[in-house]
Design an enzyme around this catalytic site. Structure first.
Site, PDB file in Angstrom:
ATOM      1  N   GLY A   8       0.820  -1.204   0.000  1.00  0.00           N
ATOM      2  CA  GLY A   8       0.000   0.000   0.000  1.00  0.00           C
ATOM      3  C   GLY A   8       0.855   1.256   0.000  1.00  0.00           C
ATOM      4  CG  ASN A 115      -4.260   5.618  16.150  1.00  0.00           C
ATOM      5  OD1 ASN A 115      -3.219   6.207  15.910  1.00  0.00           O
ATOM      6  ND2 ASN A 115      -5.448   6.211  16.076  1.00  0.00           N
ATOM      7  CG  HIS A 143     -11.551   8.134  10.904  1.00  0.00           C
ATOM      8  ND1 HIS A 143     -12.120   7.765  12.105  1.00  0.00           N
ATOM      9  CD2 HIS A 143     -10.226   7.852  11.012  1.00  0.00           C
ATOM     10  CE1 HIS A 143     -11.184   7.272  12.905  1.00  0.00           C
ATOM     11  NE2 HIS A 143     -10.032   7.310  12.270  1.00  0.00           N
ATOM     12  CE  LYS A 147     -11.160   4.289   9.746  1.00  0.00           C
ATOM     13  NZ  LYS A 147      -9.935   3.576   9.289  1.00  0.00           N
TER      14      LYS A 147
END
Length: 230
Positions: A8, A115, A143, A147
């Site tokens: 990614g 996180n 968010h 998302k």
């Protein structure tokens, strides 16, 4: 020198991670993985198919992909002898259990991080303390509209840490302009306590990513939470 492949690498978090890794003398970026990546995207090999990645290609597989791909990615990383550092949300409890068993069989440690923000980890720890005295609690997580999962992995992880055997209501907000924000609201008689964390940009996660990479080699199993290496 820790050798890394970033899954990614072309996403918003991935772009920041590539910058951080290149700038840090402790790390070497040896490859990137993205199903729609291009060879010209990076100065190192770019893979678009998990099957073409050689065994032991890197020391660590840093996954910043998407929820629909993270399980297969982590499986492949472990099978190919790479420690997984997973920052992608979406893994189910059953999938995590399966990955932990695979990690044990491969004699590899790794880290699943809901996180990467150090401040977010502190927020959760403070919430655990507050819950001992104020049991009525709800979470609001906010968010960016892009998302893909809701509730967020951070919110679900927070809820589990506050009440492992109970249910904490979670409210999800998705709006343009937001990055990553969470409020934990505790209600008491005539009072309320709010613990809030805000990430205003994705650069805020990079100190946590760097710390996790520096400490991941000390882990002998696949564990959940940045607090395990703080």
């Amino acid at each position: 020198m820790l050798r890394l492949i970033i899954s990614g690498f072309n996403g918003k978090m991935g772009v920041e991670a590539v910058k951080m890794v290149i700038e840090c003398s402790d790390f070497e970026l040896v490859g990137g993985y993205a199903p729609h990546g291009k060879a010209t995207d990076l100065a190192v090999p770019v893979f678009t198919d998990l099957a073409t990645i050689p065994d032991h290609f890197a020391d660590v597989w840093l996954d910043l992909s998407v929820p629909s791909a993270v399980f297969a990615n982590a499986q492949a990383a472990l099978q190919k002898g790479m420690r997984p550092l997973i920052g992608t949300t979406g893994l189910t409890s059953a999938q995590i259990t399966e990955l932990q068993a695979l990690a044990q069989a491969q004699h590899l440690g790794g880290l699943i991080v809901p996180n990467f923000s150090v401040a977010a980890v502190l927020m959760i720890q403070l919430a655990q303390q507050a819950a001992q005295y104020l049991p009525d609690v709800e979470i609001i997580e906010m968010h960016n509209i892009k998302k893909v999962d809701a509730p967020s992995g951070t919110a679900k992880y927070t809820a589990n840490k506050i009440k492992p055997d109970g249910i904490v209501p979670i409210h999800s907000v998705r709006l343009p302009g937001l990055v990553a924000h969470q409020e934990i609201l505790f209600g008491g008689t005539g009072e309320m306590l709010t613990i809030r964390h805000d990430s205003f940009n994705r650069e805020s996660f990079m100190p946590g990513v760097k710390l996790a990479l520096q400490k991941i080699s000390t882990l002998d199993q696949l564990v959940i939470g940045l607090e395990n290496i703080l």
